[in-house]
Design an enzyme around this catalytic site. Structure first.
Site, PDB file in Angstrom:
ATOM      1  N   ASP A 107      39.601  27.546   7.597  1.00 41.54           N
ATOM      2  CA  ASP A 107      39.197  28.048   8.912  1.00 41.54           C
ATOM      3  C   ASP A 107      39.540  27.021   9.995  1.00 41.54           C
ATOM      4  O   ASP A 107      39.291  25.825   9.805  1.00 41.54           O
ATOM      5  CB  ASP A 107      37.670  28.222   8.918  1.00 41.54           C
ATOM      6  CG  ASP A 107      37.242  29.621   9.290  1.00 41.54           C
ATOM      7  OD1 ASP A 107      38.078  30.395   9.796  1.00 41.54           O
ATOM      8  OD2 ASP A 107      36.057  29.942   9.064  1.00 41.54           O
ATOM      9  N   GLU A 205      34.361  41.632  10.440  1.00 39.33           N
ATOM     10  CA  GLU A 205      32.974  41.250  10.156  1.00 39.33           C
ATOM     11  C   GLU A 205      32.009  42.102  10.972  1.00 39.33           C
ATOM     12  O   GLU A 205      32.156  42.223  12.194  1.00 39.33           O
ATOM     13  CB  GLU A 205      32.759  39.757  10.466  1.00 39.33           C
ATOM     14  CG  GLU A 205      31.322  39.312  10.187  1.00 39.33           C
ATOM     15  CD  GLU A 205      31.127  37.801  10.117  1.00 39.33           C
ATOM     16  OE1 GLU A 205      32.113  37.053  10.200  1.00 39.33           O
ATOM     17  OE2 GLU A 205      29.962  37.380   9.974  1.00 39.33           O
TER      18      GLU A 205
HETATM   19  O1  KIV Z   1      33.230  31.141   7.836  1.00 37.84           O
HETATM   20  C1  KIV Z   1      33.177  32.087   7.031  1.00 37.84           C
HETATM   21  O2  KIV Z   1      32.626  31.975   5.918  1.00 37.84           O
HETATM   22  C2  KIV Z   1      33.791  33.342   7.415  1.00 37.84           C
HETATM   23  C3  KIV Z   1      33.576  34.524   6.525  1.00 37.84           C
HETATM   24  C4  KIV Z   1      32.211  35.040   6.722  1.00 37.84           C
HETATM   25  C5  KIV Z   1      34.607  35.557   6.739  1.00 37.84           C
HETATM   26  O3  KIV Z   1      34.413  33.416   8.417  1.00 37.84           O
END
Ligand code: KIV
Length: 288
Positions: A107, A205
């Site tokens: 991320d 989401e």
């Molecule tokens: O940060 C995370 O775990 C996410 C998921 C909920 C898709 O973005």
């Protein structure tokens, strides 16, 4: 080369999850595109450390997300907003080291790509080079398209994240997104734009099931739902929710497949009781 071969250069037609013979190489974005064409459903889990990631890898989970949910579940922050690129890099590298087969997606944390495409490229490059992730995820529709385009041009696969985007908690709050015709159209438009910008998958989401299913039918790339009903191509859960490790209230869309909080607590108490009672260690745990 046929279109099919160009999309799937390894010629691999094994399913992403299940089947008898697992691939002995990492899953790629080409495998994910092929799964969409086959109409296959697949699972994604979050992971934040090498040991847990190795368990999920052995269980055959094909895609692991080092989500910035690490902020809440691992680092003790109240939201994902404080997570830094340094933290993300360290934990993503651990997940990559713990896996042999899964595609690991890192991320991009809040503040690491909002300034624009060049900042996004710098941050994503760090995750790819220093942590070894195979793809990155970033939140936002229209506003993140220039970032997606530049990353894809640079050879970094991008997973887009739409609907409830936790990094915008201070403006959106935590509630279902895409309700009502106008909001649903905007979401569909955002999803199509992410696809046009080159994203290889879209996380949806907290979106009404009907809207998520409609987006899934409209896209050539897979949708990955969380609180978005059964009509998406894939499903993702935060692993600590899924194994019952998270304390307190968990979201209604999650399903608890184990009760590790209870198991860990019981083990800790049993150990503590034996130490206090002088029954651990015993002869078989002792060197002379
Ligand atoms: O940060 C995370 O775990 C996410 C998921 C909920 C898709 O973005």
């Amino acid at each position: 080369m046929t279109f099919e071969a160009a999309q799937n250069p390894s010629g691999d037609t094994k399913s992403l999850y299940g089947g008898t013979s697992a691939r002995n190489r990492r899953v790629t974005v080409h495998d994910i595109a092929a799964a969409k064409r086959r109409g296959e459903k697949w699972p994604m889990l979050t992971a934040y450390d090498a040991m847990t990631a190795s368990v999920f890898d052995e269980a055959g989970i094909p895609v692991m997300l080092v989500g910035d949910s690490m902020g809440n579940v691992h680092l003790g922050y109240e939201t994902t907003v404080p997570v830094t690129l340094d933290e993300m890099t360290i934990l993503s590298a651990a997940v990559v080291r713990g896996t042999k087969r899964a595609l690991v997606v890192g991320d991009l944390p809040f503040g690491s790509y909002q300034e624009g495409p060049v900042q996004a490229l710098r941050s994503a490059t760090r995750l790819v080079k220093d942590a070894g992730v195979g793809a990155v995820k970033l939140e936002g529709g229209e506003r993140s398209l220039p970032q997606t385009e530049l990353l894809v041009q640079a050879g970094i696969p991008v997973m887009s994240h739409l609907g409830l985007t936790p990094q915008s908690v201070n403006t959106l709050g935590y509630r279902v997104q895409g309700r009502g015709d106008e909001a649903a159209h905007r979401l569909l438009h955002d999803a199509k734009s992410a696809q046009a910008a080159g994203a290889f998958a879209v996380v949806l989401e907290l979106v009404p099931a009907e809207v998520a299913a409609e987006i899934t039918r409209s896209l050539e790339i897979p949708t990955i739902g969380i609180g978005a009903g059964p009509g998406t191509d894939a499903q993702v859960l935060v692993y600590t929710d899924m194994v019952g490790l998270t304390g307190g209230k968990v979201p209604r869309f999650t399903k608890q497949y184990a009760n590790l909080r209870q198991t860990l607590g019981d083990a800790a108490k049993a150990f503590a009781d034996e130490v206090a009672g002088g029954t651990f260690p015993q002869e078989e745990h002792t060197f002379h």
